[in-house]
Design a protein around this motif. Sequence first.
Motif, PDB file in Angstrom:
ATOM      1  N   SER A 175      39.656 -13.489 -16.232  1.00  0.00           N
ATOM      2  CA  SER A 175      38.600 -13.667 -17.238  1.00  0.00           C
ATOM      3  C   SER A 175      37.516 -12.614 -17.120  1.00  0.00           C
ATOM      4  O   SER A 175      37.000 -12.153 -18.126  1.00  0.00           O
ATOM      5  N   TYR A 176      37.163 -12.243 -15.859  1.00  0.00           N
ATOM      6  CA  TYR A 176      36.046 -11.287 -15.715  1.00  0.00           C
ATOM      7  C   TYR A 176      36.354  -9.959 -16.339  1.00  0.00           C
ATOM      8  O   TYR A 176      35.464  -9.308 -16.876  1.00  0.00           O
ATOM      9  N   SER A 177      37.624  -9.557 -16.315  1.00  0.00           N
ATOM     10  CA  SER A 177      37.915  -8.267 -16.906  1.00  0.00           C
ATOM     11  C   SER A 177      37.747  -8.291 -18.405  1.00  0.00           C
ATOM     12  O   SER A 177      37.216  -7.366 -18.991  1.00  0.00           O
ATOM     13  N   GLU A 206      33.391 -19.131 -17.632  1.00  0.00           N
ATOM     14  CA  GLU A 206      34.056 -20.067 -16.733  1.00  0.00           C
ATOM     15  C   GLU A 206      33.089 -20.693 -15.753  1.00  0.00           C
ATOM     16  O   GLU A 206      33.242 -21.829 -15.347  1.00  0.00           O
ATOM     17  N   ARG A 207      32.070 -19.941 -15.355  1.00  0.00           N
ATOM     18  CA  ARG A 207      31.089 -20.477 -14.408  1.00  0.00           C
ATOM     19  C   ARG A 207      29.917 -21.187 -15.100  1.00  0.00           C
ATOM     20  O   ARG A 207      28.865 -21.426 -14.501  1.00  0.00           O
ATOM     21  N   LEU A 222      24.272 -23.348 -18.181  1.00  0.00           N
ATOM     22  CA  LEU A 222      24.182 -24.339 -19.261  1.00  0.00           C
ATOM     23  C   LEU A 222      23.208 -25.469 -18.931  1.00  0.00           C
ATOM     24  O   LEU A 222      22.504 -25.989 -19.795  1.00  0.00           O
ATOM     25  N   SER A 223      23.149 -25.861 -17.651  1.00  0.00           N
ATOM     26  CA  SER A 223      22.290 -26.999 -17.263  1.00  0.00           C
ATOM     27  C   SER A 223      20.815 -26.715 -17.533  1.00  0.00           C
ATOM     28  O   SER A 223      20.037 -27.657 -17.713  1.00  0.00           O
ATOM     29  N   GLY A 256      39.163 -19.312 -21.061  1.00  0.00           N
ATOM     30  CA  GLY A 256      38.135 -19.248 -20.014  1.00  0.00           C
ATOM     31  C   GLY A 256      36.730 -19.433 -20.534  1.00  0.00           C
ATOM     32  O   GLY A 256      35.785 -19.503 -19.769  1.00  0.00           O
ATOM     33  N   PHE A 257      36.589 -19.557 -21.838  1.00  0.00           N
ATOM     34  CA  PHE A 257      35.261 -19.788 -22.412  1.00  0.00           C
ATOM     35  C   PHE A 257      35.070 -21.281 -22.725  1.00  0.00           C
ATOM     36  O   PHE A 257      36.018 -21.958 -23.108  1.00  0.00           O
ATOM     37  N   HIS A 258      33.837 -21.731 -22.510  1.00  0.00           N
ATOM     38  CA  HIS A 258      33.486 -23.092 -22.929  1.00  0.00           C
ATOM     39  C   HIS A 258      32.787 -23.008 -24.281  1.00  0.00           C
ATOM     40  O   HIS A 258      31.779 -22.327 -24.409  1.00  0.00           O
TER      41      HIS A 258
END
Lengths: 612, 98
Positions: A175-177, A206-207, A222-223, A256-258
């Motif tokens: 995902s990072y790439s 993802e994080r 997000l929090s 990998g995206f929310h």
Amino acid sequence: MKNKGQKISQAFQRWLLALVAIAFLTSTAFLWFSQTRLSEDNTHNLLKLNILDVEQDIKDLSDENLLKVTHRIAKELNKKDSVSSFDLMVLADKHSVPEINLIDTNGIISASTFPNFVGFDMSSGTQSGAFMVLLEEQNELVQSYQPLTYDENIWRKYAGVALKNGGFVQVGYDSYSFYEDISNKITQSTRNRHIGENGSIIVADERLNIVSNRGGYVGSELSTIGIDLDNFAPETLFTVTVQSVPSYCMYAISEGFHIIAVIPQSEAVLSRNVSVGITTVMEVLIFAALFLLIYYLIKKLVVNNIERINDSLAKITDGDLNEVVDVRSHMEFANLSDDINSTVDTLKKYIADAAARIDAELAFAKAIQHSALPSVFPPYPNRKEFDIWATMDTAKEVGGDFYDFYFVNEDTLAFLIADVSGKGIPAAMFMMNAKAVLKSYAESGLEVNKTFTLANEKLCEGNEAGMFVTAWMGFLNTKTGEVTFANAGHNPPLVRHADGSFEYLKVRAGFVLAGMEGVKYRKNELQLAANDVIYLYTDGVTEATNINDELYGEVRLLDLLNAHKDATMEELCKLVLDDVFAFTGEAPQFDDITMVALKYNGTSEPTEEVQS
Amino acid sequence: MIIDKQLNGSELILSLTGRLDTTTAPELEAVIKENIIGVTNLVMDFAGLEYLSSAGLRVILSAQKTMNKQGEMVIRNVNETINEVFEITGFIDILTIE
């Protein structure tokens, strides 16, 4: 007469109001509940639609991006005759990808950025096996971001492109790439997306760091804006406060995206609030109209009629038996009216019958009473020594007055007047008894005072009712004009001596007869000369009352008698009676009016006493 | 007629105002009947009494008879008219008038 307790109309009003209120609250609650469900369903669908849309956009961007990179690498590999794993590592660095695998025509990895992959049979895994199509007719393939066959904790996105010498190259992306490659594009495609009026899409990596958000905070977790996805499953509707706005949220994970779809609650439930509001207003109007209508009908049909009947009943109980109840608007009231009317008619008949019977009995009693008194005048036409006249005018009710006269011996005339306390049948019966008792003692030869003393004892016996009688009794010696008399509490008589005026004969009176045992009566004496008059009366004369509540009185009586000195005894009695009636006028007569007038004429053979 | 009633232990004071006649005598009779039990000193105050008929005399006589058995009865403040009625009827001999 007012009874306590509720009016029908009030009781009805309360019940009706309670029922209407319950119906109203129930329907409003039901509406609220169903509209809430509806708006949540709508919100769910709306958010899901947007998420799917964005999901597709991101997948397209990601696929396109990886294929582009893979084609670029394939192009370089096609220029070479032989490729080592080292060559692949150089290429991987150049194109910033973590993994490149070269697969031969047999589907075996012949070279790889990860040397231990060499010799792996692509057809042995489900994910890797999908790429076998590139050995046949298909030229390119891109997979979604997914867990690896051999280690599910590692996620990777693969694309493959067929090489011109047979075999194919497979490029793996973590995902990072590709974040770096497509974040900007994602931001562009999602930042201006609106859900409803004020809803939006937030994308996080993802994080759970924010990649795209119309409200800012890109790069933050997000929090920090209030969303904590750990508590919720993907693709379910949940409520959370996002940047201080209570909101409905739903999320999905793609590449990998929310992807988080957010819409403020106020907007989501707006349609519910509007429809509940409109319905409530309409219900209030409808229920109010219903309430008024039913109340009016009950009032008109029942309460008003009951009040009309009650008004008539009130007149009837106040004594107006001629009142007719006439409520005929409905059968029940007509029946009730008829029943009341016939009851009243029956009652009227009974009352009339009873009244007639009582009247007849009273008239009869009066007749008996009168017949017991001497009523023939002159009573002793042969006795010239005296003239006597008596009259009793009874009030409407039977009374207790009486008079009497009789000879107790050859020369002694007993005459008396009496008044029994009270009125009605009891007084009349007591009077008859008193009259008989007095006569029997007088005729037994007793003196007048002894007659009273013994009669008193006799009348006291069994006098439970506590009645008494006032009486004045005289014994006239017709030869001498001497009168002995006794007074048992009676009004003083008037006496006129031949040469003078009337005067009240006031002596100390004894106690009333039948009042108390053991009373002794005194004997008094009075000498009458020829033409002297003695006039006895009851308080029906002196206490006759006119409409101004004035009494006729002793003075008026005295004056009247003195004004008619030449009247006969009969005239004297009638004069008084007429004068009393003239005085009372319209006022009702409450008491018997009774009087006895006696004139002593002297003996036909003059005696010494008379001459002296 | 107004009957003012004061009961102090065994003393009952009845003050009468108005006319004591056929219509009002039953009221007085009822009041006396209700309250006379245990009374040893009955006082009738006639200061406000305007008229007394034979029906009233009957109630007074009845009260006097009852009080002869259980104590004393006194009549106070008798005006001239009423006193004359007592004299004429001989009641003056059996009543205690102050």
